[in-house]
Scaffold this motif. Structure first.
Motif, short mmCIF file in Angstrom:
data_model
loop_
_atom_site.label_atom_id
_atom_site.label_comp_id
_atom_site.label_asym_id
_atom_site.label_seq_id
_atom_site.Cartn_x
_atom_site.Cartn_y
_atom_site.Cartn_z
N ASP A 180 33.70 35.41 44.45
CA ASP A 180 34.12 36.46 43.76
C ASP A 180 34.38 37.48 44.94
OD1 ASP A 180 34.65 35.60 41.28
OD2 ASP A 180 32.82 36.44 40.34
N GLU A 184 38.06 38.94 46.78
CA GLU A 184 38.47 40.56 46.85
C GLU A 184 38.56 40.77 48.47
OE1 GLU A 184 36.43 44.81 45.69
OE2 GLU A 184 35.32 42.95 45.13
N PRO A 190 39.39 33.95 42.94
CA PRO A 190 38.27 33.05 43.14
C PRO A 190 38.78 31.53 43.14
CG PRO A 190 37.88 35.02 41.78
CD PRO A 190 39.41 34.73 41.77
#
Length: 227
Positions: A180, A184, A190
């Protein structure tokens, strides 16, 4: 699906405590206990264990040797080893990661940490304590276990098969970041990160994310650094 857990520790009292804790969870069960490494390898096969909680220091065949045996046996490819240690920063732990362990856990960890470690290892999705393990490897290599680009030419060659994005993701994995967090940082999903990680593991011959981190350091892709 119930996670089948094997306990390998030469101290019967500790095994008993771990058994009570593990068996209290609805999604896992203890399928065997071993007092040395050789017995752990045998029971892992017989009981079809998913995760082995492996003490690193045991008489006879120790946890390091047993981890190597499990990692080298194709019939045990789905078994994940979590090293239990009193000293979280030592060369034995790093050797265990190199041998195929999925991660490590200090014996002083909280019960919830142990249970979470079992679930994470069984899921095969993430390295146990990623930041801590990254720091452990960096500190060990920085002590003189060779950390230059030429240390392992064979692994460096395998890294050449990675795409630019896969190398980028590998650097992030070696930095101790979760899927995750990487998603980002790289502004992707993901699922895309997971795909890149799986492809990178296949190309370099890594058993799981723990070995992927080791390879990243040993090949020179990531430089060890002591904070």
């Amino acid at each position: 699906m119930t996670i089948r857990v094997l306990l390998a520790d030469d101290q019967a009292l500790l095994r008993s405590a771990f058994r009570v804790l593990v068996d209290s969870e609805p999604d896992m069960e203890v399928v065997g206990e071993a007092s040395d490494g050789a017995e752990a390898v045998r029971l892992a096969k017989e009981q079809r264990a998913d995760v082995v909680l492996m003490d690193i220091r045991m008489p006879g065949t120790d946890g390091l040797a047993a981890t190597r045996m499990i990692g080298a046996d194709p019939s045990l490819a789905q078994v994940r080893v979590v090293i239990l240690t009193t000293f979280e920063v030592d060369d034995y732990v790093v050797q265990s990661l190199r041998a195929g362990a999925s991660g490590f856990l200090g014996k002083g960890s909280e019960p919830e940490e142990l249970l979470n470690a079992i679930r994470v290892a069984a899921g095969g999705e993430a390295l146990l304590s990623p930041a801590a393990t990254k720091g452990l490897i960096a500190r060990f290599l920085a002590q003189g276990d060779a950390a230059d680009d030429e240390r392992d030419p064979a692994r460096a060659e395998r890294l050449a098969a990675l795409t630019g994005r896969e190398r980028e993701v590998l650097v992030q994995v070696a930095g101790g970041h979760s899927n995750d967090e990487i998603a980002e940082r790289l502004e992707v999903s993901p699922l895309t990160v997971k795909t890149h990680v799986n492809r990178a593991m296949a190309k370099v011959g890594a058993r799981d994310r723990a070995q992927l981190v080791v390879i990243a350091y040993e090949s020179g892709l990531v430089r060890p650094r002591v904070e």
